[in-house]
Design a protein around this motif. Structure first.
Motif, PDB file in Angstrom:
ATOM      1  N   ASP A   1    -117.973 101.274  76.103  1.00 61.85           N
ATOM      2  CA  ASP A   1    -119.026 100.621  77.789  1.00 61.85           C
ATOM      3  C   ASP A   1    -117.992  99.886  78.272  1.00 61.85           C
ATOM      4  O   ASP A   1    -118.314  99.232  79.518  1.00 61.85           O
ATOM      5  CB  ASP A   1    -120.011 100.508  78.276  1.00 61.85           C
ATOM      6  CG  ASP A   1    -121.286 101.852  77.692  1.00 61.85           C
ATOM      7  OD1 ASP A   1    -120.316 103.075  78.082  1.00 61.85           O
ATOM      8  OD2 ASP A   1    -121.946 102.353  77.862  1.00 61.85           O
TER       9      ASP A   1
ATOM     10  N   GLN B   1    -117.801  99.919  82.207  1.00 58.91           N
ATOM     11  CA  GLN B   1    -118.519  99.380  83.641  1.00 58.91           C
ATOM     12  C   GLN B   1    -119.264  98.249  82.905  1.00 58.91           C
ATOM     13  O   GLN B   1    -120.198  97.382  83.892  1.00 58.91           O
ATOM     14  CB  GLN B   1    -120.220  99.897  83.330  1.00 58.91           C
ATOM     15  CG  GLN B   1    -120.740  99.717  81.715  1.00 58.91           C
ATOM     16  CD  GLN B   1    -121.433 101.054  81.347  1.00 58.91           C
ATOM     17  OE1 GLN B   1    -121.399 102.327  81.960  1.00 58.91           O
ATOM     18  NE2 GLN B   1    -122.606 100.661  80.365  1.00 58.91           N
TER      19      GLN B   1
ATOM     20  N   LYS C   1    -126.662 101.387  68.620  1.00 57.82           N
ATOM     21  CA  LYS C   1    -126.686 101.491  70.224  1.00 57.82           C
ATOM     22  C   LYS C   1    -126.966 103.476  70.057  1.00 57.82           C
ATOM     23  O   LYS C   1    -126.067 103.806  69.052  1.00 57.82           O
ATOM     24  CB  LYS C   1    -125.032 101.555  70.254  1.00 57.82           C
ATOM     25  CG  LYS C   1    -124.653 100.495  70.501  1.00 57.82           C
ATOM     26  CD  LYS C   1    -125.557  99.666  72.057  1.00 57.82           C
ATOM     27  CE  LYS C   1    -124.886 100.326  72.924  1.00 57.82           C
ATOM     28  NZ  LYS C   1    -126.092 100.458  74.534  1.00 57.82           N
TER      29      LYS C   1
ATOM     30  N   CYS D   1    -122.259  95.681  75.982  1.00 53.71           N
ATOM     31  CA  CYS D   1    -123.073  96.684  75.976  1.00 53.71           C
ATOM     32  C   CYS D   1    -123.304  96.570  74.477  1.00 53.71           C
ATOM     33  O   CYS D   1    -124.630  96.926  74.263  1.00 53.71           O
ATOM     34  CB  CYS D   1    -122.165  98.527  76.185  1.00 53.71           C
ATOM     35  SG  CYS D   1    -123.134  99.376  76.244  1.00 53.71           S
TER      36      CYS D   1
ATOM     37  N   ARG E   1    -128.088  90.075  75.605  1.00 47.81           N
ATOM     38  CA  ARG E   1    -127.891  91.730  75.160  1.00 47.81           C
ATOM     39  C   ARG E   1    -127.775  91.362  73.899  1.00 47.81           C
ATOM     40  O   ARG E   1    -125.857  90.688  74.144  1.00 47.81           O
ATOM     41  CB  ARG E   1    -126.974  92.317  76.221  1.00 47.81           C
ATOM     42  CG  ARG E   1    -127.568  92.632  77.417  1.00 47.81           C
ATOM     43  CD  ARG E   1    -127.090  94.159  77.429  1.00 47.81           C
ATOM     44  NE  ARG E   1    -126.204  94.982  76.981  1.00 47.81           N
ATOM     45  CZ  ARG E   1    -127.268  95.639  77.521  1.00 47.81           C
ATOM     46  NH1 ARG E   1    -127.158  96.721  78.015  1.00 47.81           N
ATOM     47  NH2 ARG E   1    -126.547  97.348  75.956  1.00 47.81           N
TER      48      ARG E   1
ATOM     49  N   ASP F   1    -123.994  94.632  81.874  1.00 47.65           N
ATOM     50  CA  ASP F   1    -122.786  94.769  80.791  1.00 47.65           C
ATOM     51  C   ASP F   1    -121.386  93.426  81.333  1.00 47.65           C
ATOM     52  O   ASP F   1    -121.676  93.588  82.360  1.00 47.65           O
ATOM     53  CB  ASP F   1    -122.234  95.754  79.801  1.00 47.65           C
ATOM     54  CG  ASP F   1    -122.661  97.208  80.064  1.00 47.65           C
ATOM     55  OD1 ASP F   1    -123.911  96.356  79.381  1.00 47.65           O
ATOM     56  OD2 ASP F   1    -123.338  98.221  79.442  1.00 47.65           O
TER      57      ASP F   1
ATOM     58  N   HIS G   1    -125.237 100.744  83.518  1.00 46.39           N
ATOM     59  CA  HIS G   1    -125.758 102.228  83.146  1.00 46.39           C
ATOM     60  C   HIS G   1    -125.948 103.099  84.356  1.00 46.39           C
ATOM     61  O   HIS G   1    -125.813 104.241  83.023  1.00 46.39           O
ATOM     62  CB  HIS G   1    -126.423 102.326  81.711  1.00 46.39           C
ATOM     63  CG  HIS G   1    -126.048 101.594  80.731  1.00 46.39           C
ATOM     64  ND1 HIS G   1    -126.304 100.444  80.607  1.00 46.39           N
ATOM     65  CD2 HIS G   1    -125.070 102.029  79.436  1.00 46.39           C
ATOM     66  CE1 HIS G   1    -125.417  99.691  79.262  1.00 46.39           C
ATOM     67  NE2 HIS G   1    -125.302 100.983  78.998  1.00 46.39           N
TER      68      HIS G   1
HETATM   69 MN    MN Z   1    -123.909 100.734  77.211  1.00 45.17          MN
END
Ligand code: MN
Ligand code: PEP
Length: 361
Positions: A322, A325, A132, A103, A127, A311, A285
């Motif tokens: 995060d 997730q 952020k 993330c 990513r 992620d 997300h």
């Molecule tokens: Mn995130």
């Protein structure tokens, strides 16, 4: 666009409306006088602000015939757009493109280990998130800019993959490009921030435009079309625009508190019907829980998503951002299975709003 005049509207009122359309917006009009007088507006009516027409005396209704989001609309561009991200990496059309990685960049070790995990799993675009946007501004928002960008460049170097990174601060764009970020992401919270969209219309790098979680389809596609149109704030075409927009669905705020956002799989074939742009979806997300990510990935792909962004973290239990997730090595199985589902559904057309479907080869 059609403008219907009120019964009893005077000739002067009609002329005033025609003047506004022709002089303010440079479009042409054709008037039909019958029991009700209607004006047909000819040309690209995206620039016309309905409110400025409706406020004129004698106007009863303004009806749009074609979508305001012309450049993003399938009505004006029948075939799927395919976008080149890097040599051998494309999005849209028949391609199924995976965007994945942590993330946020938290440290060099965490970023490189997560990047290698993503590469081994088979992601196409890494990513490498420096800035952020967070649900709470008190949460982790990334490292200092230069440090973060150095690590982003190291992630790219170590994996050989193109990178995607969210741009929050307009002033960081040049630094992002200099650091070799390939794809710029517009986060859900920035999806209607016009100065950012305008700036991204001046570059050629692909843009991933998240679906704002308070936006409807029309607002989302208008934001995409705005990046593509190259318009300035006065509605004049100031540049050629950036055609390389990738849409990313992530759901909207709903009353359900156990998923992070409400994702409607019906939106996937609907957006594909309305727009020719590549469409990906983000199960991390939207679901907000790694236990939902795998099945949501398959559902999105089966629904017609042309890619997934999710992620992937080397050590979710210690993540600053995060972790709940993020998936780990299981990303490889998810990607491979999603590719099989995509291949199995090959040939099922995507509805294009006409009786002639575009084959989803
Ligand atoms: Mn995130
Ligand atoms: C993200 O992709 O890291 C992110 C913050 O997503 P969203 O903008 O959809 O909340």
């Amino acid at each position: 666009m059609i403008i219907r005049m009120s019964p009893g509207a005077s000739i002067e009122q009609l002329e005033r409306v025609i003047n506004r359309i022709t002089q303010d917006y440079g479009l042409r009009c054709e008037t039909i006088v019958s029991d009700t007088t209607v004006i047909g507006v000819k040309g690209i009516a995206s620039v016309v602000d309905e409110g400025r027409i409706l406020e004129l005396p004698g106007v009863d209704r303004v009806i749009r015939i074609t979508e305001k989001y012309k450049d993003a609309s399938r009505s004006f561009h029948r075939d799927d757009s395919v976008i080149d991200i890097a040599p051998g990496v494309r999005a849209g059309g028949p391609h199924l493109t995976f965007f994945g990685g942590p993330c946020a960049i938290e440290s060099e070790k965490q970023a490189i280990e997560s990047a290698m995990m993503a590469k081994d799993a088979g992601v196409d675009v890494l990513r490498a998130f420096v800035d952020k946007s967070r649900t709470s501004p008190y949460d982790y928002r990334g490292l200092e800019l230069q440090k973060g960008l150095e690590i982003a460049a190291a992630m790219k170097e170590a994996t050989g993959l193109p990178t995607v990174s969210e741009l929050i601060d307009l002033r960081h764009l040049d630094a992002f490009l200099k650091a070799g970020i390939d794809v710029i992401q517009v986060g859900a919270r920035s999806a209607q921030y016009s100065p950012l969209l305008e700036e991204l219309s001046r570059i050629e790098n692909p843009v991933v435009l998240k679906h704002g979680f308070g936006n409807d389809l029309n607002e989302w596609l208008c934001a995409a079309a705005y990046i593509m149109s190259g318009m300035d704030r006065e509605g004049r075409v100031a540049g050629s625009g950036n055609r390389n927009v990738i849409l990313c669905y992530r759901g909207i705020k709903s009353f359900e508190s156990e998923t992070r956002f409400g994702a409607d799989t019906g939106m996937i074939p609907l957006v594909r019907m309305r727009s020719h742009l590549p469409l990906i979806a983000d199960p991390s997300h939207s679901g907000g829980d790694r236990r939902l990510v795998e099945r949501m990935t398959y559902a999105f792909v089966a629904a017609g998503a042309q890619g997934i962004e999710f992620d992937i973290h080397n050590n979710p239990a210690e993540a600053l951002c995060d972790g709940k997730q993020a998936v780990q090595e299981d990303a490889g199985r998810i990607i491979a299975t999603a590719r099989r589902i995509h291949a199995m559904l090959d040939g099922i057309g995507i509805e294009t709003g006409s009786s002639v479907p575009v084959a989803a080869v």
